[in-house]
Design a protein around this motif. Structure first.
Motif, mmCIF file in Angstrom:
data_model
loop_
_atom_site.group_PDB
_atom_site.id
_atom_site.type_symbol
_atom_site.label_atom_id
_atom_site.label_comp_id
_atom_site.label_asym_id
_atom_site.label_seq_id
_atom_site.Cartn_x
_atom_site.Cartn_y
_atom_site.Cartn_z
ATOM 1 N N GLN A 1 1.027 -1.296 0.077
ATOM 2 C CA GLN A 1 -0.029 0.093 0.013
ATOM 3 C C GLN A 1 0.877 1.246 -0.143
ATOM 4 N N PRO A 2 0.914 2.198 -1.038
ATOM 5 C CA PRO A 2 1.456 3.498 -0.917
ATOM 6 C C PRO A 2 1.601 4.062 0.161
ATOM 7 N N GLY A 3 0.378 4.157 1.038
ATOM 8 C CA GLY A 3 0.288 5.177 2.013
ATOM 9 C C GLY A 3 1.134 4.523 2.985
ATOM 10 N N SER B 1 15.651 -1.179 -17.067
ATOM 11 C CA SER B 1 15.548 0.054 -17.805
ATOM 12 C C SER B 1 14.161 0.273 -18.411
ATOM 13 N N ALA B 2 13.375 -0.945 -18.528
ATOM 14 C CA ALA B 2 11.924 -1.066 -19.067
ATOM 15 C C ALA B 2 11.082 0.160 -18.267
ATOM 16 N N PRO B 3 10.437 0.602 -18.995
ATOM 17 C CA PRO B 3 9.367 1.377 -18.272
ATOM 18 C C PRO B 3 8.600 0.917 -17.404
ATOM 19 N N VAL B 4 8.213 1.697 -16.128
ATOM 20 C CA VAL B 4 7.174 1.243 -15.005
ATOM 21 C C VAL B 4 6.001 1.846 -15.221
ATOM 22 N N PHE B 5 5.003 1.316 -14.553
ATOM 23 C CA PHE B 5 3.511 1.906 -14.581
ATOM 24 C C PHE B 5 3.607 3.416 -14.167
ATOM 25 N N GLU B 6 2.780 4.290 -14.314
ATOM 26 C CA GLU B 6 2.571 5.655 -13.760
ATOM 27 C C GLU B 6 2.458 5.034 -12.188
ATOM 28 N N PRO B 7 2.835 6.075 -11.219
ATOM 29 C CA PRO B 7 2.548 5.425 -9.853
ATOM 30 C C PRO B 7 1.081 5.764 -9.454
ATOM 31 N N LEU B 8 0.482 5.147 -8.500
ATOM 32 C CA LEU B 8 -0.644 5.325 -8.206
ATOM 33 C C LEU B 8 -0.776 6.649 -7.274
ATOM 34 N N GLU B 9 -1.634 7.288 -7.244
ATOM 35 C CA GLU B 9 -1.693 8.621 -6.670
ATOM 36 C C GLU B 9 -2.465 8.309 -5.021
ATOM 37 N N MET C 1 -6.544 -5.655 -7.593
ATOM 38 C CA MET C 1 -5.427 -6.219 -8.010
ATOM 39 C C MET C 1 -4.662 -5.514 -9.128
ATOM 40 N N ALA C 2 -5.630 -5.135 -10.011
ATOM 41 C CA ALA C 2 -5.176 -4.440 -11.342
ATOM 42 C C ALA C 2 -4.292 -3.411 -11.157
ATOM 43 N N GLU C 3 -4.292 -2.812 -9.869
ATOM 44 C CA GLU C 3 -3.561 -1.500 -9.542
ATOM 45 C C GLU C 3 -2.294 -2.004 -8.792
ATOM 46 N N TYR C 4 -2.071 -3.285 -8.471
ATOM 47 C CA TYR C 4 -0.961 -3.621 -7.765
ATOM 48 C C TYR C 4 0.544 -3.083 -8.155
ATOM 49 N N GLY C 5 0.431 -3.344 -9.860
ATOM 50 C CA GLY C 5 1.823 -2.654 -10.227
ATOM 51 C C GLY C 5 1.865 -1.369 -10.018
ATOM 52 N N ALA C 6 0.887 -0.209 -10.226
ATOM 53 C CA ALA C 6 1.149 0.992 -10.165
ATOM 54 C C ALA C 6 1.381 1.311 -8.753
ATOM 55 N N ALA C 7 0.761 0.622 -7.732
ATOM 56 C CA ALA C 7 1.004 1.042 -6.125
ATOM 57 C C ALA C 7 2.198 0.376 -5.738
ATOM 58 N N LYS C 8 2.970 -0.739 -6.410
ATOM 59 C CA LYS C 8 4.343 -0.715 -6.354
ATOM 60 C C LYS C 8 5.211 0.250 -6.641
ATOM 61 N N VAL C 9 4.940 0.894 -7.819
ATOM 62 C CA VAL C 9 5.745 1.848 -8.276
ATOM 63 C C VAL C 9 5.530 3.275 -7.330
ATOM 64 N N ALA C 10 4.361 3.457 -6.948
ATOM 65 C CA ALA C 10 4.207 4.436 -5.907
ATOM 66 C C ALA C 10 5.074 4.180 -4.556
#
Ligand SMILES: NC(=O)c1ccc[n+]([C@@H]2O[C@H](COP(=O)([O-])OP(=O)(O)OC[C@H]3O[C@@H](n4cnc5c(N)ncnc54)[C@H](OP(=O)(O)O)[C@@H]3O)[C@@H](O)[C@H]2O)c1
Length: 334
Positions: A70-72, A108-116, A123-132
């Motif tokens: 969880q980003p928070g 160096s591969a692009p990652v998801f835009e971070p979850l705000e 779980m579809a937001e898991y990758g963006a959450a990890k980037v955040a």
């Protein structure tokens, strides 16, 4: 070393704690649960609460290892622990990458835009959450004191998903008197499994390096192994003497068999070509930074031994149950 694990009641976190204890380190875990290895100091806290880490933020640490998603949780941990630790290691995931076609298998591969948002449930937001989470750890407050580790599929003894234990357990306990086993027709699909013990050892190594540890990101993945070779090794460790029945994706899909994981699935197999790179991420950078990998044989053999002692049959929570496989095989022979 004084090590703080944000987690420790889960599978990987428990292995990290045991590894650090065995090396003689002083280990504190923060979690809501109580199931931590003996010898750990447990601080009960719910990281959904803003000042949950106040009791450990007042102390000082040689290293922190965080397994949050969880980003928070990570944003608040970095805020509260930035002055308290030499090194902050965040356990991310190769799911941080949106493209698994295999076109660019390095860090160096692009990652998801971070979850705000601070939290996610889909779980579809898991990758963006990890980037955040990664960004929270790697930016300003910690800078070069943060290390980002992106594991691929983690496997071995205790695997709660059963993705890495399904095949050796299935070969060790066929569903039918003929001893046949149903496998997907995708022999060259790349798989990779990192043994939970190898990952835990390397994470503790990184924490021991303290301010000298490299920053990453690192893909912490097992050696890429074609599915057919993976299944051959699973057969060998199980001492399997039966025959395999190979079925194509369409045949399996028509009968409701899922790919990769979950109930009524054939684990590790993904028929979708856009996912061909999922088990082919480069681990060169992590190997150079000291990640040591045991042979897949050892991971599957020890996973089988654990599964035989703890699970009554394959198929829970990933794979086909005995009954499902027997029914499918009966149909395959018609
Ligand atoms: N399995 C794989 O193949 C795979 C692949 C790539 C990456 N990963 C990553 O590897 C890590 C797996 O770690 P794991 O097996 O130790 O963990 P896990 O089973 O995912 O558990 C997460 C840990 O966080 C703690 N936690 C969760 N919510 C909390 C809260 N509100 N307050 C306090 N603590 C909380 C849990 O403790 P309590 O519930 O007791 O509070 C637990 O110790 C994760 O970061 C995962 O994303 C896994």
């Amino acid at each position: 070393m004084k090590l703080l694990i944000l987690g420790g009641t889960g599978w990987l976190g428990g292995h990290i704690a045991r590894e650090a204890l065995e090396r003689g380190h002083e280990v504190t875990c923060v979690a809501r649960g109580t199931d931590v290895p003996e010898g750990v100091t447990l601080v009960h806290a719910d990281r959904d609460v803003d000042d949950a880490l106040a009791p450990v933020a007042a102390d000082s640490w040689d290293g922190v290892i965080d397994v949050a998603m969880q980003p928070g949780h990570v944003r608040r941990a970095v805020r509260d622990l930035a002055q308290a630790t030499q090194r902050y290691i965040f356990v991310s995931s190769v799911s941080a990458y949106p493209d698994h076609s295999g076109a660019n298998p390095t860090e160096s591969a692009p990652v998801f835009e971070p979850l705000e948002s601070d939290t996610f449930t889909d779980m579809a937001e898991y990758g963006a959450a990890k980037v955040a989470c990664e960004n929270a750890a790697a930016r300003e407050r910690l800078g070069s004191r943060a290390t980002i580790v992106r594991p691929g599929l983690i496997g071995g003894p205790g695997d709660p998903s059963a993705r890495s234990t399904y095949w050796p357990l299935r070969f060790a306990s066929p569903s039918n008197p003929e001893g046949a086993v149903l496998v997907p027709d995708h022999p060259d699909f790349p798989t990779s499994v990192i043994d939970v013990r190898d990952l835990a050892q390397w994470l503790v190594n990184l924490a021991e390096l303290g301010s000298e540890a490299p920053t990453g990101p690192f893909n912490a993945v097992g050696m890429s192994t074609p599915l057919a070779q993976h299944l051959t090794i699973a057969r060998e460790v199980a001492g399997f003497a039966g025959s395999i029945v190979v079925k194509k994706n369409e045949w399996l899909r028509e009968r409701g068999v899922s790919q990769w994981a979950g109930t009524k699935s054939l684990p590790l197999w993904i028929a979708d070509d856009s996912m061909r790179g999922f088990g082919a991420w480069s681990n060169a950078r992590a190997l150079e930074a000291g990640l040591a990998l045991r042979p897949l044989q050892d991971t599957l053999r020890d996973g089988l031994e654990w599964a035989l002692a703890h699970s009554s049959e394959p198929g829970v929570p990933s794979g086909l149950t005995q009954e499902q496989e027997a029914e499918l095989l009966a149909e395959a022979r018609l």
